[in-house]
Design an enzyme around this catalytic site. Structure first.
Site: not given
Ligand code: CMC
Length: 392
Positions: A277, A328
């Site tokens: 998140h 989710d």
């Molecule tokens: N699976 C694997 N790795 C992950 C995930 C994940 N779900 N989420 C983050 N990471 C890793 C990412 O690859 C990165 O690793 P590294 O630093 O080695 O490259 C690290 O964690 C930090 O990630 P980030 O991209 O800086 O995080 P963000 O703030 O941009 O992403 C997010 C937030 C929700 C988009 C992401 O966690 C994600 O894609 N999650 C999966 C989709 C999901 O479940 N979405 C629902 C969000 S909450 C409810 C809603 O809003 O609907």
């Protein structure tokens, strides 16, 4: 971050210290609706802790809280529930639209376009006053579940089900989507669905709410703002994640296969849906609540398959990546147990979040300032224009 600025950028444009990709950590406005906090405070809707609302309130009370500013007393709640029932009538234009929906359409596309059609059919649409916006919000809350249910049943050749005045919002939703009601299992499912609606209702400046507020800030109509929000919610990084989580559970198939599946996915540098998140780095308090309800529903249904897969995935993700499940993740377990068709999971999110979106649109338009941020220019510096006949 590299930038090639034009010859003499304005002083304002030289100061890019506040720039954060994805607006991470940037405060973009004020809101009295919701506090998202990782610390002691946790998540509050208008000051009330989410745990108490989930355990002690119904979704109708929470919807009222968000739209009207305080929890209703019994008389107000009865009036609100009656209003919702009386608004479960769709304008003729929507019926025409639903009749023309192609069979392969995704329900999120249908509900997005459906809200747009509702806007065209509403004589109140252009009135941006507080009271008119509240009236439209109540209508949308009542009508969106109907659009979702009717269109789904229509394109799947199932007979239409009419909502019932004697059922709660969650009971009606379960009934409209699955035909279930009345027995002990249906009552337990409706209670868990009610909790999930409460948890989904509001979450500050997430992508879809922000999209709604940006759109509302032009003083366009509420329907346009909600159409923007639905488009944003559909993406798999936001609301579309609940459907993607269920797909993942089906693909994994059994608890024994979960660890290898997750390791393979991480090795391919792919994301595991339902984890992580942008704001809640140390865990999502909503996930802890819905996990408990998903576990108890598994027991009531005598089906532990999805919960066991989920906990196995959760274990590997926390151990390997220190990533926590978001709302989710365990919601998908609960919806699988309810046998709700997967394509309806994100539309269910809409049925709930419509309350938060509308409350934000009302708040935005009550104290409006047009949202118009700046971009950090990374294109080429000023260059000479070459007429078409001299271009190589
Ligand atoms: N699976 C694997 N790795 C992950 C995930 C994940 N779900 N989420 C983050 N990471 C890793 C990412 O690859 C990165 O690793 P590294 O630093 O080695 O490259 C690290 O964690 C930090 O990630 P980030 O991209 O800086 O995080 P963000 O703030 O941009 O992403 C997010 C937030 C929700 C988009 C992401 O966690 C994600 O894609 N999650 C999966 C989709 C999901 O479940 N979405 C629902 C969000 S909450 C409810 C809603 O809003 O609907």
């Amino acid at each position: 971050m590299s930038t090639i600025m034009g010859e003499s950028p304005s002083t304002e444009m030289k100061d890019c210290s506040a720039y954060r990709p994805g607006l991470e950590g940037v405060v973009t406005g004020e809101s009295a609706l919701c506090l998202v906090d990782e610390g002691e405070a946790g998540l509050l809707y208008r000051g009330y802790p989410i745990r108490e609302l989930a355990e002690r309130s119904t979704f109708e009370e929470v919807a009222y809280l968000l739209l009207f500013g305080q929890l209703p007393n019994q008389k107000e709640l009865t009036g609100f529930s009656t209003d919702l029932v009386e608004n479960t009538v769709l304008p003729r234009l929507i019926e025409v639209f639903l009749g023309a929906v192609p069979s392969g359409a995704h329900p999120m596309d249908i509900v997005r376009t459906g809200v747009s059609v509702l806007g065209m059919a509403d004589a109140d649409a252009a009135d941006h006053s507080h009271d008119a916006n509240v009236r439209k919000s109540v209508r949308l809350l009542a009508q969106i579940p109907l659009i979702v249910a009717i269109s789904y049943r229509l394109i799947n050749d199932k007979p239409r089900i009419q909502p019932r005045g004697d059922l709660s919002f969650a009971e009606n939703l379960l009934y409209l989507l699955t035909g279930r009601m009345g027995d002990d299992q249906a009552r337990a499912m409706a209670r868990v669905l009610d909790v999930s609606l409460i948890l989904y209702a509001e979450h500050e400046f997430n992508a879809s709410t922000f999209a709604a507020r940006v759109t509302a800030s032009t003083m366009t109509d509420l329907y346009s703002a909600i159409t923007s929000a639905i488009g944003a919610l559909k993406g798999p990084l936001h609301g579309g994640a609940n459907e993607a989580v269920a797909e993942m559970f089906l693909d994994i198939g059994s608890r024994e296969r979960a660890e290898a599946w997750v390791r393979r996915t991480l090795a391919k540098k792919q994301r595991v849906m339902g984890f992580g998140h942008r704001v809640l780095r140390k865990g999502d308090s909503r996930s802890v609540i819905i996990q408990r309800y998903a576990e108890s529903l598994s027991r009531i249904c005598g089906d532990h398959r999805w919960y066991e897969i989920a906990t196995a995935v959760d274990h590997v993700m926390q151990h390997e990546k220190d990533l926590h499940p978001n709302l989710d993740f365990y919601t998908a377990v609960a919806y699988l147990l309810m046998e709700i068709p997967r394509v309806l999971y994100t539309p269910l999110f809409v049925c709930s979040r419509i309350t938060g979106w509308c409350a934000h649109v009302i708040e935005q338009q009550d104290h409006n300032r047009l949202m118009r941020p700046r971009a950090l220019y990374t294109g080429p510096p000023r260059r000479e224009y070459v007429p078409l006949d001299r271009r190589t």
